[in-house]
Enzyme design. Structure first.
Site, short mmCIF file in Angstrom:
data_model
loop_
_atom_site.label_atom_id
_atom_site.label_comp_id
_atom_site.label_asym_id
_atom_site.label_seq_id
_atom_site.Cartn_x
_atom_site.Cartn_y
_atom_site.Cartn_z
N HIS A 1 -14.74 -0.03 4.42
CA HIS A 1 -14.50 1.34 4.86
C HIS A 1 -15.72 2.22 4.69
O HIS A 1 -15.67 3.40 5.03
CB HIS A 1 -13.36 1.96 4.05
N CYS B 1 -7.65 2.21 1.95
CA CYS B 1 -8.74 1.39 1.43
C CYS B 1 -8.36 0.75 0.11
O CYS B 1 -8.10 1.43 -0.89
CB CYS B 1 -9.99 2.26 1.25
N SER C 1 0.79 -1.23 0.00
CA SER C 1 0.00 0.00 0.00
C SER C 1 0.82 1.27 0.00
O SER C 1 0.26 2.36 -0.15
CB SER C 1 -0.90 0.01 1.24
#
Lengths: 405, 601
Positions: free
Chosen positions: B359, B372, B316
């Site tokens: 989320h 997310c 991420s």
């Protein structure tokens, strides 16, 4: 008349093979000194001497007339080789002297010795009526100066200086007038005397007197004077153009004690090696100068010093005697040849061999500057060994065919 | 005709006469040298022999950015022997074999016998231990062919930073052609800075003349021949901060991973640690083959510099780059929202969000803050494989950063051509895109690349080439030669867009839903991004990239902890500690006065 093996000059053959054998012994001892283990330079020299022997036998079995028909082609090939060095040469130790052929590195300047010799021998015998004419001499000079120049800029000054020596020997044998020879010598004399004006002028005057009596013409006189003065006055400028290492070598030669660590190191160590050998030598592989690596270039330029240390005066006399046999037999062979090409080729080979050998030998004993010329047939180096054995083969071939016309 | 024959006879005799006289000159000279002057030359050869001995200069030292010594030299003793002399005395050789601690017979078989005719000393053993030295001194009469020689050996401050420093060892036989002034037994740099800057560090050999006796043993200096002193190698002045490096290495103790910290203002590497580490001293003297084999066999590969030589999926951490591409290309705007219910169905495959319960509705900022995945799956599908490629290459992923280290890995950013090549044109589907959109699958990066990316985020979009050596210092001339680095490059995106993504990184720590909100520290405000690198072979690897302080960043960092699972738990605390300590030290008075190189200017 077919050549018979019985006519072969066995003295010449034995002397040449003896020199190669001595070269192998000397290379073996220096290769051990340098601590090489696998595929040492001795192993390579052994391999090359085998190749050289094949070349010798091939040259020996070829009729020398065949060489005559190939002479100009050979000359051109030799020049191309020297040009190839410029295009594709390998630089080692600051000089561009080698070209790579597969796994090998060849030195075209070695080949050029043979090809220039053949070219000159053919040219000087192609025009028997014109011998002594100026154009013939001038063309012959050009034929030697072009390869000399190419080699000089590699730079390999030592080897390039062999070409004027070869030229002089062949012209002198070819029967050109004395004053031609004097003019050829003029630049050398001018350079050597240029450092002292009084001497320079005195020598000029005596030179002109000799030329006058030899030629009895004005033109040669003017030519000699012009050449002498131009070269003489240009010498200081040329000196400045030499590489510092070349200057150093010459100065060192004149005064070895001035720089005992630099250039003179080789000279001093070489003299110690030769001198400490004494009458009988220190014994094979027991030369401390060589084995302790005091002697630089012990397998190339200074191999004779390594030899002299191990085998003493007796050993050096054997080498000297072998070169003398080649010289003696070779010059006499050239004198009895019926065919002028054979005669000139033979004298060219023994003349160049003797000149190069003496340049090297007199250097190792401190009588000539360190020019970096290897000892023919003995020093390490494939190109040199193979070419010299080929030339030996040509000489032997002529020895079987001297009656041919 | 008669005339001609006479001329030819004269010619022949003239040639023979000239030749013979030259031979006579040579013969006379040889007689003079070898017979008449023999006693003189024998004397010179026996008693006045000098040998040229090369003096190896001390290798240049390495200093950190404050001038503190990182690598220096110390004296060590090596044992040399003259093979010819040793060979004569088998008993002495056996004794020496034991003194040097060699396995029985090795000295004779491997060292002496192959060179048994040689007078030239060879090195028998490097870096003798104290016990070996005392035994040698005590028994030296028993083996007159051996002697000791002082040599220099590398010495390392606190065994720090072995990966980036690299090591030196004896030049390999095949390499000798590359280094004309080296002989067997000389040391050259083999890895890292020691290798890259070898020519600067090595210095110029000197020489001295020593007297040797008939056995080739040194008996004194040849005073009348002046020696030429060696020129010491040049110093390397690094950008590294010794304290920070020490901290980085201690933070990684017991873990497998890497830490990189960069100076935001310059791109200089402040710290670069890789764990597990190794003791650089084992290479400094003689290398024990057992140590080497041990290092090579260790499954954790301690020799590997994980900071630049290994590649992992960045996870991420790339989400800022993705967002910037989405906004810059116009595929989305900043208010584009996505509803996350814990996963996304693409074709017959379901891609999960890391947060099972989802989320809810997220916009750009909240997507970064909560990391997310669904938002970025969608964004990736919008911009396509080309878009992902542009997003990452904009930040120089997929090619080495150019940091002065050996074997730097390039990472991998898959392009459309890459997929075409690998799977065939038209034989792959959009199904790859969601994975690479969150930095998994084919995407690979080194910690160094991610740290350079963090640096560009920290300063609002300027990419700087990381580098370790700021200059080469010549102690003789006292001059510093700067090492040129690439010009800083502006990231091709609108400053507002970069600012938005940067805001997202602040929210990762300070937002209500921030994935690293546990790392808030009142003293030093940091920003960053967590990441998890999916590892099919075991626990996932944890990432954290960040910078500090938020308002005026001076340090950017990247932490990788292999098998650390989540970035927020395993990696972020290390990064926070590292950056906090650095910022506090820099702002409090105890920072190093200035970069030494800066002080020179």
């Amino acid at each position: 008349m077919p050549a018979r093996l019985g006519a072969l000059d066995y003295w010449l053959f034995a002397a040449i093979m003896g020199l190669v054998g001595i070269g192998l012994l000397a290379n073996y001892s220096t290769s051990v000194a340098e601590g090489e283990l696998a595929f040492s330079h001795f192993d390579r020299q052994l391999l090359w001497s085998a190749a050289g022997f094949v070349a010798l036998l091939t040259a020996l079995s070829l009729p020398a007339k065949f060489l005559r028909s190939l002479a100009y082609v050979a000359y051109a090939v030799g020049l191309l080789g020297l040009l190839a060095v410029f295009v594709a040469g390998d630089v080692q130790m600051g000089a561009r002297r080698w070209i790579t052929l597969g796994p090998f590195q060849a030195q075209p300047s070695e080949l050029a010795k043979l090809t220039v010799l053949l070219g000159l021998a053919r040219f000087l015998t192609d025009f028997p009526r014109d011998v002594g004419r100026t154009w013939l001499t001038v063309t012959a000079i050009a034929m030697a100066l072009v390869p000399m120049g190419l080699i000089a800029v590699e730079p390999d000054l030592g080897t390039s200086l062999l070409f004027p020596m070869l030229l002089f020997i062949m012209l002198a044998w070819g029967g050109i007038p004395l004053w031609h020879l004097l003019i050829i010598l003029t630049p050398v004399i001018a350079v050597l005397t240029s450092w002292l004006l009084v001497l320079h002028m005195a020598v000029l005057i005596s030179l002109l007197v000799i030329v006058w009596f030899a030629a009895r013409r004005i033109l040669p006189l003017v030519l000699t004077a012009a050449l002498y003065l131009v070269i003489g006055s240009a010498t200081p400028a040329m000196w400045n153009k030499l590489h510092p290492y070349q200057q150093k070598r010459l100065l060192t030669f004149l005064n070895p004690e001035a720089d005992p660590l630099g250039s003179a190191y080789q000279l001093i160590q070489s003299k110690i090696a030769v001198g400490s050998g004494g009458l009988m030598g220190k014994g094979f592989m027991a030369g401390t100068q060589t084995q302790l690596k005091f002697l630089p270039e012990g397998h190339t330029d200074f191999i004779f010093s390594a030899w002299g240390e191990q085998f003493g005066f007796i050993g050096t006399m054997v080498v000297t005697a072998l070169f003398l046999i080649v010289f003696w037999q070779g010059v006499r062979l050239a004198a009895r040849c019926h065919n002028p090409f054979y005669s000139l080729t033979a004298v060219g080979i023994v003349g160049l061999l003797t000149a190069q050998a003496m340049t090297n030998l007199l250097m190792t004993v401190g009588y000539l500057p360190v020019t970096g010329v290897p000892l023919p047939l003995i020093s390490y180096g494939g190109s040199s060994l193979i070419i010299w054995m080929t030339m030996g083969g040509v000489l032997l071939s002529i020895s079987m065919r001297w009656r041919e016309y | 005709m008669k005339n001609r024959a006479a001329a030819e006879t004269i010619r022949l005799w003239a040639f023979l006469a000239v030749g013979l006289s030259i031979f006579a000159v040579l013969g006379t000279r040889l007689f003079q040298l070898q017979v008449l002057q023999w006693p003189e030359f024998r004397e010179k050869s026996d008693h006045n022999r000098f040998r040229l001995i090369e003096i190896v200069p001390p290798r240049g030292v390495l200093r950190d950015r404050a001038g503190r010594l990182l690598v220096t030299n110390r004296t060590a003793y090596s044992c040399y022997g003259v093979p010819r002399e040793l060979w004569r005395d088998p008993r002495g050789m056996e004794l020496l074999n034991d003194v040097l601690g060699m396995p029985a017979g090795v000295l004779a078989k491997d060292f002496v016998q192959p060179n048994r005719r040689s007078f030239v000393p060879i090195r028998l053993k490097r870096d003798l231990s104290f016990a070996e030295l005392s035994a040698f001194e005590e028994l030296r009469d028993q083996f007159p062919g051996a002697f000791l020689e002082v040599e220099q050996k590398r010495s390392y401050t606190g065994k720090l930073a072995p990966h980036l420093v690299g090591y030196v060892s004896e030049v390999a036989k095949e390499e000798l052609g590359k280094f004309p002034d080296l002989v067997m037994g000389d040391l050259v740099g083999k890895r890292g800075l020691e290798r890259i800057y070898d020519a600067n560090l090595r210095g110029i050999k000197g020489r001295r003349f020593s007297m040797v006796n008939a056995l080739g043993q040194e008996v004194g200096q040849a005073e009348h021949l002046h020696s030429i002193p060696p020129e010491a190698g040049n110093e390397l002045w690094l950008t590294l901060d010794l304290n920070l490096q020490m901290l980085a290495e201690s933070l990684l103790t017991g873990k497998v991973g890497a830490i990189v910290a960069l100076n935001v203002r310059t791109g200089g590497v402040l710290a670069m640690a890789s764990s597990p580490s190794y003791d650089p001293e084992i290479f400094a003297g003689r290398l024990d083959p057992r140590n080497w084999a041990g290092l090579m066999r260790d499954p954790q590969k301690p020799m590997l510099n994980r900071a630049v030589q290994t590649m992992y999926p960045p996870g991420s951490t790339i989400k800022m780059a993705m967002l910037i591409e989405g906004l810059e290309s116009g595929a989305i705007d900043k208010d584009w929202t996505v509803s996350c219910a814990g996963g996304l169905q693409v074709g017959d495959r379901r891609f999960k969000c890391w947060k099972k319960e989802g989320h809810g509705r997220v916009n750009s900022l909240r997507a970064i803050e909560g990391s997310c995945d669904v938002y970025f799956y969608r964004l990736g599908l919008q911009i396509g494989a080309d878009g992902v490629y542009r997003a990452l290459t904009r930040f120089h992923f997929g090619r080495p950063t150019g940091v002065d280290q050996t074997s730097e890995a390039a990472g991998l950013v898959p392009s459309v051509e890459y997929y075409d090549r690998r799977y065939g044109v038209g034989k792959w589907t959009k199904g790859f895109i969601p994975s690479i959109s969150i930095g998994q699958g084919e995407v690979l990066s080194t910690p160094m690349q991610l740290c350079a990316y963090a640096l560009a985020m920290a300063n609002g979009g300027i990419w700087r080439q990381p580098y370790l050596v700021q200059g080469i210092y010549d102690p003789r001339t006292q001059r510093l030669e700067r090492i040129p680095v690439q010009e800083p490059q502006a990231i091709s995106a609108h400053p507002d867009i970069i600012e938005l993504a940067r805001e997202g990184m602040i929210r990762v720590i300070w937002g209500d839903a921030g994935t690293a909100r546990g790392q808030r520290d009142p003293d030093v405000k940091i920003a960053g991004k967590t990441g998890t690198s999916q590892n099919p072979h075991g626990e996932d690897h944890a990432w954290f990239i960040g910078f500090a302080p938020v308002d005026n960043p001076i340090i950017a960092s990247c932490v990788l902890v292999e098998f650390g699972e989540g970035g927020s738990k395993a990696a972020a605390p290390l990064s926070r500690e590292l950056m906090k300590r650095f910022v506090l030290a820099e702002t409090a008075g105890d920072r190093p006065p200035e970069d030494v190189a800066e002080a020179m200017d």
